[in-house]
Motif scaffolding. Structure first.
Motif, PDB file in Angstrom:
ATOM      1  N   GLN A  28     -19.257 -11.714 -54.054  1.00 36.85           N
ATOM      2  CA  GLN A  28     -18.739 -11.638 -52.686  1.00 36.85           C
ATOM      3  C   GLN A  28     -17.528 -10.721 -52.629  1.00 36.85           C
ATOM      4  O   GLN A  28     -16.842 -10.525 -53.620  1.00 36.85           O
ATOM      5  CB  GLN A  28     -18.343 -13.036 -52.183  1.00 36.85           C
ATOM      6  N   GLN A  29     -17.269 -10.211 -51.448  1.00 37.79           N
ATOM      7  CA  GLN A  29     -16.090  -9.391 -51.198  1.00 37.79           C
ATOM      8  C   GLN A  29     -15.117 -10.251 -50.402  1.00 37.79           C
ATOM      9  O   GLN A  29     -15.480 -10.774 -49.350  1.00 37.79           O
ATOM     10  CB  GLN A  29     -16.495  -8.151 -50.396  1.00 37.79           C
ATOM     11  N   LEU A  30     -13.911 -10.434 -50.901  1.00 38.69           N
ATOM     12  CA  LEU A  30     -12.935 -11.265 -50.208  1.00 38.69           C
ATOM     13  C   LEU A  30     -12.484 -10.604 -48.900  1.00 38.69           C
ATOM     14  O   LEU A  30     -12.294 -11.273 -47.897  1.00 38.69           O
ATOM     15  CB  LEU A  30     -11.736 -11.532 -51.113  1.00 38.69           C
ATOM     16  N   TYR A  31     -12.342  -9.308 -48.926  1.00 36.39           N
ATOM     17  CA  TYR A  31     -11.903  -8.577 -47.737  1.00 36.39           C
ATOM     18  C   TYR A  31     -13.046  -7.697 -47.251  1.00 36.39           C
ATOM     19  O   TYR A  31     -13.631  -6.962 -48.018  1.00 36.39           O
ATOM     20  CB  TYR A  31     -10.686  -7.705 -48.053  1.00 36.39           C
ATOM     21  N   ARG A  32     -13.341  -7.789 -45.991  1.00 35.25           N
ATOM     22  CA  ARG A  32     -14.419  -6.982 -45.413  1.00 35.25           C
ATOM     23  C   ARG A  32     -13.826  -6.040 -44.369  1.00 35.25           C
ATOM     24  O   ARG A  32     -12.897  -6.391 -43.645  1.00 35.25           O
ATOM     25  CB  ARG A  32     -15.465  -7.879 -44.779  1.00 35.25           C
ATOM     26  N   ALA A  33     -14.418  -4.855 -44.285  1.00 29.88           N
ATOM     27  CA  ALA A  33     -13.978  -3.885 -43.278  1.00 29.88           C
ATOM     28  C   ALA A  33     -14.393  -4.378 -41.900  1.00 29.88           C
ATOM     29  O   ALA A  33     -15.433  -5.026 -41.739  1.00 29.88           O
ATOM     30  CB  ALA A  33     -14.608  -2.524 -43.558  1.00 29.88           C
ATOM     31  N   ALA A  34     -13.574  -4.076 -40.922  1.00 27.29           N
ATOM     32  CA  ALA A  34     -13.909  -4.424 -39.531  1.00 27.29           C
ATOM     33  C   ALA A  34     -15.138  -3.623 -39.104  1.00 27.29           C
ATOM     34  O   ALA A  34     -15.355  -2.513 -39.586  1.00 27.29           O
ATOM     35  CB  ALA A  34     -12.735  -4.103 -38.617  1.00 27.29           C
ATOM     36  N   PRO A  35     -15.950  -4.177 -38.205  1.00 22.97           N
ATOM     37  CA  PRO A  35     -17.099  -3.408 -37.709  1.00 22.97           C
ATOM     38  C   PRO A  35     -16.611  -2.134 -37.006  1.00 22.97           C
ATOM     39  O   PRO A  35     -15.518  -2.098 -36.443  1.00 22.97           O
ATOM     40  CB  PRO A  35     -17.770  -4.339 -36.704  1.00 22.97           C
ATOM     41  N   ILE A  36     -17.438  -1.111 -37.043  1.00 21.68           N
ATOM     42  CA  ILE A  36     -17.085   0.143 -36.387  1.00 21.68           C
ATOM     43  C   ILE A  36     -17.334  -0.017 -34.892  1.00 21.68           C
ATOM     44  O   ILE A  36     -18.439  -0.365 -34.458  1.00 21.68           O
ATOM     45  CB  ILE A  36     -17.897   1.315 -36.951  1.00 21.68           C
ATOM     46  N   ALA A  37     -16.311   0.232 -34.113  1.00 20.77           N
ATOM     47  CA  ALA A  37     -16.377   0.061 -32.661  1.00 20.77           C
ATOM     48  C   ALA A  37     -16.954   1.320 -32.009  1.00 20.77           C
ATOM     49  O   ALA A  37     -17.080   2.369 -32.652  1.00 20.77           O
ATOM     50  CB  ALA A  37     -14.986  -0.216 -32.112  1.00 20.77           C
ATOM     51  N   GLU A  38     -17.269   1.201 -30.762  1.00 20.42           N
ATOM     52  CA  GLU A  38     -17.667   2.356 -29.958  1.00 20.42           C
ATOM     53  C   GLU A  38     -16.433   3.236 -29.764  1.00 20.42           C
ATOM     54  O   GLU A  38     -15.321   2.724 -29.645  1.00 20.42           O
ATOM     55  CB  GLU A  38     -18.187   1.899 -28.591  1.00 20.42           C
ATOM     56  N   PRO A  39     -16.626   4.556 -29.702  1.00 16.59           N
ATOM     57  CA  PRO A  39     -15.469   5.416 -29.442  1.00 16.59           C
ATOM     58  C   PRO A  39     -14.867   5.083 -28.068  1.00 16.59           C
ATOM     59  O   PRO A  39     -15.604   4.750 -27.135  1.00 16.59           O
ATOM     60  CB  PRO A  39     -16.055   6.831 -29.433  1.00 16.59           C
ATOM     61  N   PRO A  40     -13.550   5.164 -27.945  1.00 15.37           N
ATOM     62  CA  PRO A  40     -12.928   4.913 -26.637  1.00 15.37           C
ATOM     63  C   PRO A  40     -13.380   5.988 -25.631  1.00 15.37           C
ATOM     64  O   PRO A  40     -13.822   7.072 -26.008  1.00 15.37           O
ATOM     65  CB  PRO A  40     -11.437   4.991 -26.916  1.00 15.37           C
ATOM     66  N   ASP A  41     -13.232   5.669 -24.360  1.00 13.45           N
ATOM     67  CA  ASP A  41     -13.691   6.563 -23.289  1.00 13.45           C
ATOM     68  C   ASP A  41     -13.107   7.965 -23.414  1.00 13.45           C
ATOM     69  O   ASP A  41     -13.809   8.959 -23.227  1.00 13.45           O
ATOM     70  CB  ASP A  41     -13.363   5.972 -21.917  1.00 13.45           C
ATOM     71  N   TRP A  42     -11.814   8.065 -23.689  1.00 10.41           N
ATOM     72  CA  TRP A  42     -11.195   9.387 -23.792  1.00 10.41           C
ATOM     73  C   TRP A  42     -11.846  10.230 -24.879  1.00 10.41           C
ATOM     74  O   TRP A  42     -12.009  11.432 -24.735  1.00 10.41           O
ATOM     75  CB  TRP A  42      -9.684   9.291 -24.002  1.00 10.41           C
ATOM     76  N   LEU A  43     -12.280   9.577 -25.993  1.00 10.99           N
ATOM     77  CA  LEU A  43     -12.916  10.303 -27.087  1.00 10.99           C
ATOM     78  C   LEU A  43     -14.361  10.652 -26.734  1.00 10.99           C
ATOM     79  O   LEU A  43     -14.850  11.732 -27.061  1.00 10.99           O
ATOM     80  CB  LEU A  43     -12.845   9.483 -28.374  1.00 10.99           C
ATOM     81  N   LYS A  44     -15.043   9.736 -26.045  1.00 11.39           N
ATOM     82  CA  LYS A  44     -16.422  10.022 -25.607  1.00 11.39           C
ATOM     83  C   LYS A  44     -16.442  11.288 -24.762  1.00 11.39           C
ATOM     84  O   LYS A  44     -17.351  12.103 -24.864  1.00 11.39           O
ATOM     85  CB  LYS A  44     -16.981   8.843 -24.825  1.00 11.39           C
ATOM     86  N   LYS A  45     -15.423  11.458 -23.890  1.00 12.67           N
ATOM     87  CA  LYS A  45     -15.362  12.644 -23.039  1.00 12.67           C
ATOM     88  C   LYS A  45     -15.189  13.912 -23.870  1.00 12.67           C
ATOM     89  O   LYS A  45     -15.753  14.965 -23.560  1.00 12.67           O
ATOM     90  CB  LYS A  45     -14.209  12.523 -22.045  1.00 12.67           C
ATOM     91  N   LEU A  46     -14.412  13.799 -24.938  1.00 13.67           N
ATOM     92  CA  LEU A  46     -14.175  14.968 -25.786  1.00 13.67           C
ATOM     93  C   LEU A  46     -15.415  15.366 -26.596  1.00 13.67           C
ATOM     94  O   LEU A  46     -15.645  16.545 -26.831  1.00 13.67           O
ATOM     95  CB  LEU A  46     -13.015  14.701 -26.740  1.00 13.67           C
ATOM     96  N   ILE A  47     -16.164  14.383 -27.024  1.00  7.91           N
ATOM     97  CA  ILE A  47     -17.296  14.681 -27.919  1.00  7.91           C
ATOM     98  C   ILE A  47     -18.614  14.876 -27.180  1.00  7.91           C
ATOM     99  O   ILE A  47     -19.613  15.235 -27.779  1.00  7.91           O
ATOM    100  CB  ILE A  47     -17.443  13.600 -29.004  1.00  7.91           C
ATOM    101  N   SER A  48     -18.641  14.628 -25.878  1.00 10.02           N
ATOM    102  CA  SER A  48     -19.906  14.788 -25.139  1.00 10.02           C
ATOM    103  C   SER A  48     -20.042  16.150 -24.527  1.00 10.02           C
ATOM    104  O   SER A  48     -19.234  16.987 -24.498  1.00 10.02           O
ATOM    105  CB  SER A  48     -20.055  13.722 -24.078  1.00 10.02           C
TER     106      SER A  48
END
Length: 172
Positions: free
Chosen positions: A152-172
């Motif tokens: 087992q891994q004692l520490y797990r990485a947080a799930p990857i979230a959706e990019p915030p709206d400001w970033l979605k605008k930049l990458i779309s």
């Protein structure tokens, strides 16, 4: 709701050099018994053999049946491993055999107890070692090792979230 079958209890061979009485006490009481108190079957010669017992038989039997090996690294352990001296030299050959045939999930974990990175012998390669030179973090490090030995891994990485709206605008 049942969580399923309990995982097999890991058996950990504790390899170390008899540097001094305080070091042997730390290996026996703090490290080995610390893992045992967390449900890991940690095994060291001081618990399993008596005066006059053949240590090579003990080491061979344990190296063949364990699921993991913890190597307590000190300058003396490294020197004895480099020179193939005594029990450490013999264990080095057994550990190399274990590493060559280890199944996925079986680990050899260097535990740096004294010295610096050169106290981790070259035969262990580039394995990430656990820094236990100070007793300050012993409990958390034993928790981490226990989880690791149970796969087992004692520490797990947080799930990857959706990019915030400001970033979605930049990458779309």
């Amino acid at each position: 709701m049942p969580l399923g079958p309990a995982p097999a209890r890991p058996v950990v061979f504790v390899s170390y050099s008899w540097d001094s009485e305080p070091h042997t006490i730390w290996v026996r009481e703090v490290f080995t018994n610390g893992l045992r108190s967390r449900g890991v079957e940690a095994v060291a010669d001081v618990h399993e053999t008596d005066y006059g017992d053949p240590l090579d038989d003990f080491m061979e039997r344990l190296a063949e049946s364990c699921s993991h090996i913890a190597v307590i690294c000190t300058p003396n352990y490294a020197a004895r491993a480099r020179g193939d001296i005594g029990g450490v030299g013999y264990e080095k050959a057994l550990i190399r055999r274990f590493m060559a045939s280890a199944a996925p999930g079986q680990r050899v974990v260097p535990i740096l107890r004294a010295g610096d990175g050169t106290s981790v012998p070259p035969f262990l390669g580039s394995r990430r070692w656990v820094d236990m030179r100070s007793d300050v973090d012993t409990d958390i490090l034993l928790d981490e090792l226990s989880a690791l030995f149970y796969g087992q891994q004692l520490y797990r990485a947080a799930p990857i979230a959706e990019p915030p709206d400001w970033l979605k605008k930049l990458i779309s």
